[in-house]
Design a protein around this motif. Structure first.
Motif, PDB file in Angstrom:
ATOM      1  N   GLN A 105       0.832  -1.218   0.000  1.00 56.61           N
ATOM      2  CA  GLN A 105       0.000   0.000   0.000  1.00 56.61           C
ATOM      3  C   GLN A 105       0.865   1.267   0.000  1.00 56.61           C
ATOM      4  O   GLN A 105       0.570   2.241  -0.687  1.00 56.61           O
ATOM      5  CB  GLN A 105      -0.887  -0.038   1.250  1.00 56.61           C
ATOM      6  N   GLU A 106       1.954   1.208   0.758  1.00 54.96           N
ATOM      7  CA  GLU A 106       2.867   2.347   0.842  1.00 54.96           C
ATOM      8  C   GLU A 106       3.657   2.499  -0.471  1.00 54.96           C
ATOM      9  O   GLU A 106       3.885   3.614  -0.937  1.00 54.96           O
ATOM     10  CB  GLU A 106       3.801   2.158   2.054  1.00 54.96           C
ATOM     11  N   CYS A 107       4.055   1.369  -1.078  1.00 56.79           N
ATOM     12  CA  CYS A 107       4.748   1.441  -2.380  1.00 56.79           C
ATOM     13  C   CYS A 107       3.821   2.097  -3.399  1.00 56.79           C
ATOM     14  O   CYS A 107       4.244   2.942  -4.193  1.00 56.79           O
ATOM     15  CB  CYS A 107       5.149   0.047  -2.861  1.00 56.79           C
ATOM     16  N   PRO A 117       8.110   6.243 -15.505  1.00 55.70           N
ATOM     17  CA  PRO A 117       7.115   5.300 -16.030  1.00 55.70           C
ATOM     18  C   PRO A 117       7.502   3.857 -15.736  1.00 55.70           C
ATOM     19  O   PRO A 117       8.662   3.486 -15.860  1.00 55.70           O
ATOM     20  CB  PRO A 117       7.124   5.579 -17.539  1.00 55.70           C
ATOM     21  N   ARG A 118       6.544   3.050 -15.276  1.00 54.16           N
ATOM     22  CA  ARG A 118       6.791   1.625 -14.999  1.00 54.16           C
ATOM     23  C   ARG A 118       5.927   0.798 -15.935  1.00 54.16           C
ATOM     24  O   ARG A 118       4.708   0.655 -15.714  1.00 54.16           O
ATOM     25  CB  ARG A 118       6.421   1.290 -13.554  1.00 54.16           C
ATOM     26  N   PRO A 119       6.538   0.220 -16.995  1.00 58.02           N
ATOM     27  CA  PRO A 119       5.744  -0.522 -17.989  1.00 58.02           C
ATOM     28  C   PRO A 119       4.893  -1.633 -17.379  1.00 58.02           C
ATOM     29  O   PRO A 119       3.791  -1.897 -17.864  1.00 58.02           O
ATOM     30  CB  PRO A 119       6.788  -1.115 -18.934  1.00 58.02           C
ATOM     31  N   LEU A 120       5.384  -2.256 -16.295  1.00 59.69           N
ATOM     32  CA  LEU A 120       4.610  -3.370 -15.718  1.00 59.69           C
ATOM     33  C   LEU A 120       3.310  -2.888 -15.074  1.00 59.69           C
ATOM     34  O   LEU A 120       2.410  -3.690 -14.835  1.00 59.69           O
ATOM     35  CB  LEU A 120       5.435  -4.122 -14.672  1.00 59.69           C
ATOM     36  N   ASN A 125      -6.018  -1.147 -14.126  1.00 60.69           N
ATOM     37  CA  ASN A 125      -5.887  -1.662 -12.770  1.00 60.69           C
ATOM     38  C   ASN A 125      -4.460  -1.800 -12.212  1.00 60.69           C
ATOM     39  O   ASN A 125      -4.048  -2.883 -11.762  1.00 60.69           O
ATOM     40  CB  ASN A 125      -6.609  -3.012 -12.659  1.00 60.69           C
ATOM     41  N   PRO A 126      -3.699  -0.712 -12.229  1.00 64.79           N
ATOM     42  CA  PRO A 126      -2.332  -0.782 -11.697  1.00 64.79           C
ATOM     43  C   PRO A 126      -2.294  -1.179 -10.218  1.00 64.79           C
ATOM     44  O   PRO A 126      -1.342  -1.835  -9.780  1.00 64.79           O
ATOM     45  CB  PRO A 126      -1.773   0.633 -11.899  1.00 64.79           C
ATOM     46  N   GLU A 127      -3.338  -0.813  -9.465  1.00 61.12           N
ATOM     47  CA  GLU A 127      -3.349  -1.148  -8.026  1.00 61.12           C
ATOM     48  C   GLU A 127      -3.280  -2.659  -7.848  1.00 61.12           C
ATOM     49  O   GLU A 127      -2.477  -3.187  -7.078  1.00 61.12           O
ATOM     50  CB  GLU A 127      -4.628  -0.646  -7.323  1.00 61.12           C
ATOM     51  N   PHE A 131      -0.322  -5.136  -6.066  1.00 62.11           N
ATOM     52  CA  PHE A 131      -0.514  -6.125  -5.002  1.00 62.11           C
ATOM     53  C   PHE A 131      -0.107  -7.524  -5.452  1.00 62.11           C
ATOM     54  O   PHE A 131       0.513  -8.262  -4.692  1.00 62.11           O
ATOM     55  CB  PHE A 131      -1.960  -6.093  -4.481  1.00 62.11           C
ATOM     56  N   SER A 132      -0.421  -7.880  -6.696  1.00 68.16           N
ATOM     57  CA  SER A 132      -0.070  -9.246  -7.100  1.00 68.16           C
ATOM     58  C   SER A 132       1.433  -9.395  -7.333  1.00 68.16           C
ATOM     59  O   SER A 132       2.031 -10.396  -6.924  1.00 68.16           O
ATOM     60  CB  SER A 132      -0.904  -9.717  -8.302  1.00 68.16           C
ATOM     61  N   ILE A 133       2.083  -8.391  -7.916  1.00 61.93           N
ATOM     62  CA  ILE A 133       3.540  -8.496  -8.133  1.00 61.93           C
ATOM     63  C   ILE A 133       4.266  -8.472  -6.783  1.00 61.93           C
ATOM     64  O   ILE A 133       5.220  -9.208  -6.548  1.00 61.93           O
ATOM     65  CB  ILE A 133       4.059  -7.358  -9.060  1.00 61.93           C
ATOM     66  N   PHE A 134       3.750  -7.644  -5.878  1.00 61.00           N
ATOM     67  CA  PHE A 134       4.366  -7.550  -4.544  1.00 61.00           C
ATOM     68  C   PHE A 134       4.325  -8.915  -3.842  1.00 61.00           C
ATOM     69  O   PHE A 134       5.335  -9.377  -3.303  1.00 61.00           O
ATOM     70  CB  PHE A 134       3.619  -6.502  -3.709  1.00 61.00           C
TER      71      PHE A 134
END
Ligand code: S3P
Length: 175
Positions: A105-107, A117-120, A125-127, A131-134
């Motif tokens: 959540q903090e990230c 920019p973060r392509p991933l 739905n970046p949120e 959470f899933s990559i984390f």
């Protein structure tokens, strides 16, 4: 004291800013692996992902890591996905690695303020992606690095926390 320090952790956690500060205080070089990849490819990270794909990015990232590890007196800020490759994990194991931790959540909160920019995280739905990559990576970060909890700390304070650990270890080692 080891002469290569590596920072790992999730996107947006502050590896680059803290790493730069840490290097400055040690009087060492600083290498941002993402920047090294961009320089070697002559392309920005979003363009590498879009035109050549993630696999190509991962290969360039691994090459940049291997090359940078040849150097001494260097602080390396890695990209969040460096822990995915087995070869990278072996390379990391030869150096002192700190895991900059903040909860997902903090990230996310820090990423919202970032202009990088973060392509991933592009697309819908970046949120959810965060959470899933984390969740996928957290166990790798924990295994590979010594955790530094960055909650409530400025980037300068994160650098201080790392320096304190290094000093405490060198005092313990010399008795
Ligand atoms: C990535 C993190 C990025 C960059 C690329 C992929 C990842 O670096 O390497 O966009 O897979 O987590 P930061 O951790 O500096 O954002």
């Amino acid at each position: 004291m080891e002469d290569v320090l590596i920072l790992i952790g999730f996107m947006g956690v502050g590896k680059t800013a803290s790493g730069r500060e840490l290097a400055r205080r040690l009087g060492w070089d600083f290498v941002d692996l993402d920047q090294a990849v961009e320089e070697s490819a002559g392309l920005s990270i979003p363009v590498i992902f879009a035109q050549r794909g993630e696999e190509c990015f991962r290969r360039l990232e691994s090459e940049a890591l291997e090359q940078t590890l040849q150097r001494g007196r260097v602080v390396i800020a890695t990209g969040g996905g460096v822990v995915l490759g087995e070869k990278n994990r072996k390379l990391l194991a030869g150096s002192r690695v700190f895991y900059l931790y903040a909860p997902a959540q903090e990230c996310l909160r820090r990423l919202r303020k970032s202009s990088t920019p973060r392509p991933l995280l592009a697309g819908p739905n970046p949120e959810q992606r965060v959470f899933s990559i984390f969740a996928e990576r957290e166990p790798l970060y924990e295994t590979l690095g010594e955790r530094v909890d960055t909650r409530g700390l400025t980037t300068a304070e994160v650098a201080t926390a790392i320096l304190e650990r290094l000093r405490a270890d060198s005092v313990a080692a010399t008795g």
